[in-house]
Design a protein around this motif. Structure first.
Motif, short mmCIF file in Angstrom:
data_model
loop_
_atom_site.label_atom_id
_atom_site.label_comp_id
_atom_site.label_asym_id
_atom_site.label_seq_id
_atom_site.Cartn_x
_atom_site.Cartn_y
_atom_site.Cartn_z
N LYS A 65 0.82 -1.22 0.00
CA LYS A 65 0.00 0.00 0.00
C LYS A 65 0.85 1.27 0.00
N GLU A 66 2.14 1.12 0.25
CA GLU A 66 3.02 2.29 0.16
C GLU A 66 3.08 2.81 -1.28
N PHE A 126 -5.25 5.97 -2.74
CA PHE A 126 -6.66 5.55 -2.76
C PHE A 126 -7.55 6.69 -2.32
N PRO A 133 -11.36 7.07 -1.40
CA PRO A 133 -12.59 6.30 -1.23
C PRO A 133 -13.81 7.06 -1.72
N PHE A 152 -3.95 16.47 9.02
CA PHE A 152 -4.43 15.19 8.48
C PHE A 152 -3.44 14.65 7.45
N ILE A 196 -0.42 13.27 9.08
CA ILE A 196 -0.67 11.91 9.62
C ILE A 196 -0.55 10.89 8.48
N CYS A 197 -1.16 11.23 7.33
CA CYS A 197 -1.08 10.32 6.18
C CYS A 197 0.38 10.14 5.75
N LEU A 205 2.08 7.83 8.01
CA LEU A 205 1.71 6.44 7.71
C LEU A 205 2.47 5.93 6.48
N LEU A 206 2.79 6.86 5.60
CA LEU A 206 3.53 6.48 4.39
C LEU A 206 5.03 6.50 4.61
N GLN A 231 -4.43 13.43 -0.33
CA GLN A 231 -3.85 12.32 0.44
C GLN A 231 -3.57 11.11 -0.47
N ALA A 232 -4.34 11.00 -1.56
CA ALA A 232 -4.15 9.86 -2.45
C ALA A 232 -2.85 9.98 -3.26
#
Lengths: 243, 327, 316
Positions: free
Chosen positions: C83-84, C88, C90, C104, C107-108, C111-112, C155-156
């Motif tokens: 997923k790195e 995506f 949604p 936000f 944070i994303c 996570l990456l 973010q995608a």
């Protein structure tokens, strides 16, 4: 760890940015402070009552924080916030750990604020703070972690109102059955929760000495129990279809 | 089995093992801290026992404020309310004391029940007034019909109070009086002496206690025996009390055979080197042949056995120069 | 059989919702087999309830298949590391309303696993790209649908993904926003990113995508390069004034015909009449000209979905 802390950061920031939290903390401290005026009504027991009330209200705050996670996770799952996060390189277990860490940090901050606020009130009223009271508040803070873990478990297996009720019931159960189940090894404290470990409110209020060793063991139990609950939660969550 | 499932099972088993081990250790630790865990399931309170006790306590205080007094009509209700408070907070020292005091006159047995529980609660061990009050109620307000062994129990309670707080003379007096009452009730003392009245009984009880104290000082008692044992009152205080009572008895019951035997025993054993007049029990000086207070002949002391000169210390008589051999 | 050069490979994927015996089960996907080639902008179309979002959720490991397999970038969807390389968006994205847009995205970025320096600069970059720099410090809770969609897009694309999966990305965007999104997608395509794109807005799909797949009631009914699919439909034939003989020969096969004011004819013939048109053109040189007839995606879509419904109707 970075990913867990990223999820945790989003969670505790969310809670700690709610103005109502600070209002409630202020109300709790004010309520406890007002017990100073109960010396006549309590035949001079107001000091003990103040100490115990602060511990009881702090415990209630900890329970409310634990119950709040049962709304937080289903809300994130329903609204799609969790979907956005889980589409990133973030495992489902990491997500749950992050939520637990986040809510626990929020809980520790809230209960810590109540504890510190009350200590200030107590110093103002009586010029000194009993160590047993500080220890009582530390135990309440320690109880946040396993109680939140129970909240996380129910938030992934049940819809939110039911999860909240189940969490409240388990917290009550964990505080109430020491005398019945306390002697059964592995079951009590291993499989079923023993939140009574953190309940030394009466002893703190009566200024009975509590050893630091006890507090350390209790905190370790909280972390260890949270881990086992989290493993079960993760097993359910990893098989769950997210809407 | 998938690797992730295996990993989960291992973590679960290890964490459950650690949790149960810690819980057992904490249960043991808790027994040293907390007595509440042994007193019931606490089920409905869910950990808020003390908080509920606080509320019940304030309601009790408020309720007491609405009463004209404690009487047969409300004593059971008060007992129930006090017990409710103490069930939720078994370590509430003031609750035991207040409850015992409240019920002492109208329901002494209920009062004793509450006070005894408080006295035996090790978490209330800092309180001397609970066992003292329990002893007082047992000795003075409970009747023999209600509780035949009340005086023995009162004695034990007073003894407990002295062990917790030895600074108050009235606590020690209460203990000795309770002992005296028991002796008076028994009627017979040692060596076939019949106990004659409360003063006599008090003297007997002081003597018994003095014997215990002396035994503790002279024999090689273990430290545990010294702490929990019988040496409750200092020997000097007992002597003072015995002297005062004996003097009073000499005045009030000069001819009673049992009293005289007792006093003689006390003087002989306790005051052997105190040079007391056998008649008035007041001390006389060296060289006196007669008591300066009552004129009764006394055994002379403090003179040279060769020349009869009064000695003023030293190893030789100031008059004849011979080595002192005290008479 | 898994082919090299495909970013998404789906083999007989089935998803049945509902397992409680007293509840009705719903088959959202039924033996779906699909491959999305690398570098393609793939439009995934279908009516409501066709199973598009279910497919995407299966690819993102948000739900689990009842049977069948899928590979994304050559890995199983439950591979977290994979997923790195994915971006995506949604369907109706939602974010924590108490966070600011920048928080936000940070944070994303965490996570990456972007480095702190890279994180900051990249967050600013994507905010700029989606036109949200001015709102970077505003709380997400106060954003409109379109602004939320832009943050979703930001973010995608935060990680320069190899595969961008977009579920209804155009919903809620104003015309400017749609144009900007189109530009973003074209830019991603230029950077070599494959795009898996799910939308209801057929005109945009036609504009953006080079491959399409149409899903209906859990079945894939059509899949391939968009130009190939849309050129199959027929021929536009023009007959000059005075060419009535030629027109008469063609009118028999024409699906539509129109007499122009100048006396000439405009005819539409099916693709299987191409040989006949050729022979008429030879017989009447200079009188007949032909152009291939391209169906719009909308027409194609309704024809395909309608055909399936008709078949099912007959079957029933």
């Amino acid at each position: 760890m970075d990913r867990i802390m990223a999820v945790a950061g989003g969670t505790w920031r969310r809670i700690l940015r709610m103005p109502v939290v600070y209002f409630l903390v202020l109300c709790v401290v004010a309520l406890v402070g007002s017990a100073y005026r109960y010396n006549m009504l309590s035949l001079g027991m107001h000091k003990t009552i103040m100490m115990d009330t602060s511990l009881a209200l702090n415990t209630l705050a900890a329970i409310l924080v634990a119950i709040s996670i049962t709304f937080e996770i289903p809300r994130e799952l329903r609204s799609g916030v969790a979907t956005t996060l889980l589409a990133k390189p973030l495992g489902r277990t990491q997500y749950l750990v992050g939520k637990l860490v986040g809510i626990s940090i929020a809980g520790l901050v809230i209960t810590g604020m109540i504890g510190v606020g009350f200590c200030l009130v107590f110093i103002t009223a009586f010029d000194r703070v009993a160590m047993s009271m500080v220890q009582g508040h530390l135990l309440v803070m320690g109880s946040v972690i396993p109680m939140c873990a129970v909240g996380v478990l129910f938030s992934v297996v049940a819809p939110d109102p039911l999860a909240a009720v189940l969490t409240a019931l388990v917290i009550w159960f964990g505080h109430s059955t020491a005398a019945v189940l306390g002697g059964i090894p592995v079951l009590y404290g291993g499989i079923t929760p023993d939140f009574n470990i953190f309940n030394l409110k009466a002893e703190s209020a009566h200024e009975v000495a509590i050893s630091w060793w006890y507090i350390l063991l209790a905190t370790l139990w909280g972390v260890s129990f949270a881990v086992s609950v989290l493993v079960v939660s993760s097993s359910f969550f990893s098989r769950k279809d997210l809407r | 089995m998938k690797k992730s499932v295996f990993r989960r099972v291992v973590i679960l088993v290890v964490s459950v093992g650690i949790s149960s081990g810690l819980a057992s250790a904490l249960l043991q630790e808790r027994r040293y801290i907390d007595i509440s865990a042994e007193l019931g399931t606490n089920a409905p309170e869910g950990g808020f026992n003390k908080f509920i006790a606080d509320i019940q306590w304030m309601l009790l205080v408020h309720h007491c404020g609405t009463l004209q007094g404690v009487n047969e009509g409300n004593v059971d209700d008060l007992y129930r309310r006090i017990n409710a408070v103490l069930k939720n907070d078994p370590d509430f020292t003031e609750g035991y004391y207040f409850g015992g005091l409240l019920l002492s006159v109208k329901a002494p047995l209920k009062s004793v029940d509450i006070l005894t529980r408080g006295a035996n609660n090790e978490h209330c061990a800092s309180s001397w007034n609970i066992p003292f009050l329990a002893g007082y109620v047992l000795a003075n307000l409970v009747t023999d019909e209600q509780m035949p062994d009340r005086l023995e129990r009162a004695e034990r309670m007073f003894a407990l109070a002295i062990r917790r707080q030895s600074g108050f003379p009235f606590v020690r007096s209460a203990y000795l009086r309770a002992k005296a009452k028991r002796l008076e009730k028994d009627g017979k003392w040692r060596n076939g002496i019949v106990v004659r009245g409360d003063y006599h009984a008090f003297l007997c009880s002081c003597y018994d206690e003095w014997l215990k104290t002396r035994a503790m000082q002279t024999t090689h008692a273990t430290p545990a025996a010294r702490v929990g044992g019988s040496s409750l009152i200092a020997g000097a205080e007992l002597k003072e009390r015995m002297l005062a009572v004996s003097q009073q008895l000499k005045i009030e019951m000069p001819r009673n055979k049992d009293v005289r035997r007792t006093i003689n025993m006390v003087v002989e054993k306790v005051f052997a080197n105190e040079h007391l007049c056998p008649e008035c029990l007041l001390p006389y000086g060296p060289g006196d042949k007669y008591c300066s207070h009552c004129g009764h002949s006394v055994k002379m002391y403090g003179v040279c056995s060769y020349c009869g000169a009064l000695l003023h210390g030293g190893d030789y008589c100031p008059k004849c120069g011979r080595p002192v051999k005290v008479k | 059989m898994w082919l090299m050069g495909n970013v998404i490979e789906i083999e007989e994927l089935t998803k049945v919702y509902g397992w409680l015996p007293w509840r009705r089960t719903v088959t959202a996907l039924d033996n779906l087999t699909l491959a999305v080639p690398e570098g393609a902008v793939f439009g995934f179309l279908g009516p409501n309830g066709a199973g598009k979002t279910t497919t995407i959720r299966l690819l993102m490991n948000l739900i689990h298949p009842t049977s069948g397999r899928a590979l994304v970038l050559g890995k199983s969807p439950d591979d977290v590391k994979m997923k790195e390389r994915i971006g995506f968006l949604p369907d109706s994205p939602a974010f924590n309303p108490y966070l600011t847009a920048r928080e936000f995205l940070e944070i994303c970025a965490k996570l990456l696993r972007l480095s702190p320096d890279r994180r900051r600069s990249r967050v600013e970059e994507v905010l700029e790209v989606v036109g949200m720099s001015a709102h970077a410090n505003s709380k997400l809770g106060g954003f409109s649908r379109g602004m939320t969609q832009r943050i979703g897009i930001a973010q995608a694309i935060l990680n320069h993904p190899d595969l961008l999966i977009l579920d209804e990305p155009l919903v809620g965007l104003d015309p400017h926003g749609r144009q900007e999104l189109e530009e973003i997608i074209f830019r991603q395509e230029e950077e070599g990113t494959s795009v898996f794109f799910c939308s209801h807005i057929l005109s945009d799909v036609e504009k953006i995508c080079d491959h399409i797949g149409i899903l209906s009631e859990g079945h894939l009914i059509c899949n391939g390069p968009i130009k190939k699919l849309l050129s199959e439909t027929g021929l536009n034939v023009a007959v000059v004034p005075g060419g009535d003989d030629a027109a008469t020969k063609l009118l028999l096969d024409a699906t539509s015909s129109e007499r122009r004011e100048d006396g000439g004819w405009d005819l539409v013939l099916p693709i299987d009449a191409a040989a006949r048109v050729g022979s008429v053109m030879k017989a009447h040189p200079g009188q007949v000209s032909q152009l291939p007839l391209f169906e719009t995606l909308e027409e194609f879509f309704f024809r395909k979905v309608g055909r399936l419904e008709e078949k099912e109707g007959r079957g029933a």
